[in-house]
Design an enzyme around this catalytic site. Structure first.
Site, PDB file in Angstrom:
ATOM      1  N   HIS A 105       0.854  -1.187   0.000  1.00 24.55           N
ATOM      2  CA  HIS A 105       0.000   0.000   0.000  1.00 24.55           C
ATOM      3  C   HIS A 105       0.885   1.230   0.000  1.00 24.55           C
ATOM      4  O   HIS A 105       1.859   1.307   0.745  1.00 24.55           O
ATOM      5  CB  HIS A 105      -0.885   0.025   1.252  1.00 24.55           C
ATOM      6  CG  HIS A 105      -1.746   1.244   1.319  1.00 24.55           C
ATOM      7  ND1 HIS A 105      -2.913   1.355   0.587  1.00 24.55           N
ATOM      8  CD2 HIS A 105      -1.598   2.420   1.978  1.00 24.55           C
ATOM      9  CE1 HIS A 105      -3.443   2.541   0.807  1.00 24.55           C
ATOM     10  NE2 HIS A 105      -2.673   3.206   1.646  1.00 24.55           N
ATOM     11  N   ASP A 127     -15.520   2.488   7.086  1.00 22.26           N
ATOM     12  CA  ASP A 127     -14.436   3.433   6.780  1.00 22.26           C
ATOM     13  C   ASP A 127     -14.869   4.384   5.672  1.00 22.26           C
ATOM     14  O   ASP A 127     -14.600   5.584   5.719  1.00 22.26           O
ATOM     15  CB  ASP A 127     -13.167   2.688   6.374  1.00 22.26           C
ATOM     16  CG  ASP A 127     -12.134   3.664   5.821  1.00 22.26           C
ATOM     17  OD1 ASP A 127     -11.693   4.521   6.590  1.00 22.26           O
ATOM     18  OD2 ASP A 127     -11.825   3.600   4.620  1.00 22.26           O
ATOM     19  N   ARG A 176     -15.112  12.676   7.430  1.00 25.93           N
ATOM     20  CA  ARG A 176     -13.854  13.330   7.827  1.00 25.93           C
ATOM     21  C   ARG A 176     -13.417  14.350   6.783  1.00 25.93           C
ATOM     22  O   ARG A 176     -12.888  15.414   7.101  1.00 25.93           O
ATOM     23  CB  ARG A 176     -12.753  12.271   8.010  1.00 25.93           C
ATOM     24  CG  ARG A 176     -12.941  11.418   9.260  1.00 25.93           C
ATOM     25  CD  ARG A 176     -12.021  10.214   9.229  1.00 25.93           C
ATOM     26  NE  ARG A 176     -10.622  10.576   9.140  1.00 25.93           N
ATOM     27  CZ  ARG A 176      -9.679   9.820   8.566  1.00 25.93           C
ATOM     28  NH1 ARG A 176      -9.981   8.648   8.033  1.00 25.93           N
ATOM     29  NH2 ARG A 176      -8.431  10.231   8.517  1.00 25.93           N
ATOM     30  N   SER A 188      -8.012   3.705   9.257  1.00 29.75           N
ATOM     31  CA  SER A 188      -8.716   3.734   7.973  1.00 29.75           C
ATOM     32  C   SER A 188      -7.968   2.878   6.939  1.00 29.75           C
ATOM     33  O   SER A 188      -8.545   1.995   6.290  1.00 29.75           O
ATOM     34  CB  SER A 188      -8.818   5.195   7.501  1.00 29.75           C
ATOM     35  OG  SER A 188      -9.132   5.270   6.146  1.00 29.75           O
ATOM     36  N   LYS A 216      -8.897  -1.481   5.542  1.00 29.67           N
ATOM     37  CA  LYS A 216      -9.052  -1.969   4.162  1.00 29.67           C
ATOM     38  C   LYS A 216      -7.974  -3.010   3.830  1.00 29.67           C
ATOM     39  O   LYS A 216      -8.252  -4.023   3.195  1.00 29.67           O
ATOM     40  CB  LYS A 216      -8.986  -0.793   3.188  1.00 29.67           C
ATOM     41  CG  LYS A 216     -10.233   0.088   3.271  1.00 29.67           C
ATOM     42  CD  LYS A 216     -10.099   1.382   2.506  1.00 29.67           C
ATOM     43  CE  LYS A 216      -9.173   2.336   3.177  1.00 29.67           C
ATOM     44  NZ  LYS A 216      -9.365   3.748   2.997  1.00 29.67           N
TER      45      LYS A 216
HETATM   46  N1  URA Z   1      -6.178   7.173   2.949  1.00 28.68           N
HETATM   47  C1  URA Z   1      -7.100   6.402   3.584  1.00 28.68           C
HETATM   48  O1  URA Z   1      -7.489   5.350   3.099  1.00 28.68           O
HETATM   49  N2  URA Z   1      -7.568   6.840   4.761  1.00 28.68           N
HETATM   50  C2  URA Z   1      -7.168   7.985   5.362  1.00 28.68           C
HETATM   51  O2  URA Z   1      -7.635   8.316   6.435  1.00 28.68           O
HETATM   52  C3  URA Z   1      -6.217   8.775   4.684  1.00 28.68           C
HETATM   53  C4  URA Z   1      -5.744   8.336   3.469  1.00 28.68           C
END
Ligand code: URA
Length: 431
Positions: free
Chosen positions: A82, A161, A168, A183, A187
């Site tokens: 990631h 999320d 957010r 967050s 995932k």
């Molecule tokens: N990317 C994400 O998936 N979540 C965040 O909070 C910030 C960047």
């Protein structure tokens, strides 16, 4: 339980329990907790922070809110990577086939992009025919057969999320390390890989602006992942200048092929080698030196490029783009961006270059915008290079002749000075 009491507790800086976090997430998903209450709680978290156990439970509650992918058939060979995002980041297109060549199982779900360029899935769909939607059996069978598949993220992956992130985004509560870490990790963990390598960017083109804050985010994500008994490693890397020489979609696929052919930009190649070596070392239980030797071999023998072809063909993509990469640079309009003075390139501001490429049509401003796959920028010169007035610094590509705004932005993004700038580190830390 009352959300009012939970907000009050967090406002006072007291840790929330597992039960309180579970209640908050499920009540928010069922709309029993309203957006305005959740916003107050998010702001309290931004100001008071979260402990490691709280961040773990928030991650768990979000990942349990939707589907999870079961990669247990691949035992400890499943891998994922990631990147926290940046300009010109095409590392998945390069790293995934390298590690698949070495026997790792890369079953990857990737996002579409909103912003500077498309996301990894958009870049792949820029290859005509590439199918980013596979049913879960076809997805897993492809990984079993060839070691790699990259598809679009399932709509039901960590839906809590998704709902929280949207809130957010409009309540100035993005920039909290425990919220970002939970967050991202909700995932990643829902996607199922046993080994996860994170590329945490810092600099002008990243949302973590300093090396210290990026390292703090990396440590928070490692702690969460380790709590779920996954192997997690993180690289903290530079995003002050764009990564590599290409920004866009087809332009970035072109550059990925250059790297896999052994003639890529040196910094991009170095980062990909480092990411792939760390993934391989976790999954194959090798020291990083031995893993790196295998990664270098996969590139120099051409095996990783063959794997890319196999992967793209399996997902319906036209491999003539990989066999003749020039086909990826066929925008209807091309324009050189010219140096306005003699001197050294002291700055190529990554965020502004990202905006310039979006102006060309390479990225989305709104969720449903259509991407011009041919739009993008390829630099002939890099940070620190000496240029002469009138020399071509970059070539701009667009199907829509949308150069004017892009050039205005590049005029501010690229700074030429009389003195040679200091070398920039690429990889600050591996955690
Ligand atoms: N990317 C994400 O998936 N979540 C965040 O909070 C910030 C960047």
């Amino acid at each position: 339980m009352r959300i009012y009491d939970i907000i009050t507790k967090k406002k006072q800086g007291i840790e929330l329990t597992k039960e309180e976090i579970d209640y908050t997430i499920s009540a928010y998903m069922s709309a029993e907790v309203a957006d305005y209450q959740m916003s107050a709680l998010l702001m309290a978290i931004c100001l008071k922070g979260m402990g490691d156990t709280e961040a773990y439970h928030l991650t768990r509650a979000m990942l349990e809110s939707g589907d999870t992918v079961d990669l247990s058939r691949f035992s400890t060979l499943s891998v994922d990577k990631h990147s926290t995002g940046g300009v010109g980041d095409k590392t998945t297109l390069i790293v995934a086939p390298i590690v698949a060549t070495l026997g790792c199982k890369m079953a990857k779900m990737s996002g579409r992009g909103l912003g500077f360029t498309g996301g990894t899935v958009d870049k792949l769909e820029a290859i005509t025919g590439y199918k980013a939607t596979l049913d879960s059996n076809a997805f897993l069978e492809q990984v079993e057969a060839i070691g790699i598949s990259v598809v679009g993220q399932s709509a039901n992956l960590a839906p809590a999320d998704k709902k929280l992130y949207a809130l957010r985004d409009v309540t100035a509560t993005i920039d909290s390390i425990p919220l970002i870490a939970s967050s991202i990790m909700s995932k990643k963990l829902a996607s199922g890989a046993h080994n996860i390598v994170l590329d945490v960017k810092c600099g002008s083109g990243a949302f973590m602006k300093t090396r210290e804050s990026a390292a703090e985010l990396a440590r928070a994500m490692i702690k969460i992942g380790t709590g779920f008994k996954r192997n997690v490693r993180a690289l903290v890397t530079n995003m002050d200048v764009p990564l590599g020489i290409a920004v866009g979609n087809r332009t970035e696929v072109w550059e990925a092929i250059q790297v896999l052919s052994g003639r890529g930009d040196l910094r991009l190649t170095e980062l990909c080698i480092e990411l792939a070596s760390n993934i391989a070392s976790l999954a194959l239980n090798l020291d990083t030196g031995s893993a790196k030797a295998r990664v270098l071999d996969a590139i120099s023998t051409g095996k990783a490029l063959c794997k890319m072809k196999e992967w793209i063909a399996c997902q319906g993509g036209d491999i003539s783009y990989i066999e003749s990469p020039k086909k990826l640079l066929m925008a209807k309009h091309q324009k050189p961006y010219i140096a306005k003075a003699d001197g050294y390139i002291e700055k190529i501001l990554a965020d502004s270059v990202g905006t310039a490429s979006m102006m060309l049509g390479a990225g989305r401003v709104k969720l449903n915008d259509k991407i011009d796959y041919n739009a993008g920028i390829i630099f002939n010169k890099s940070y620190g290079d000496f240029v002469k007035k009138g020399e071509c610094i970059a070539t701009l590509y667009s199907d829509n002749d949308a150069f004017k705004n892009c050039i205005d932005i590049l005029d501010n993004a690229i700074v030429i000075s009389k003195t040679e700038p200091p070398k920039q580190e690429l990889i600050f830390e591996i955690l």
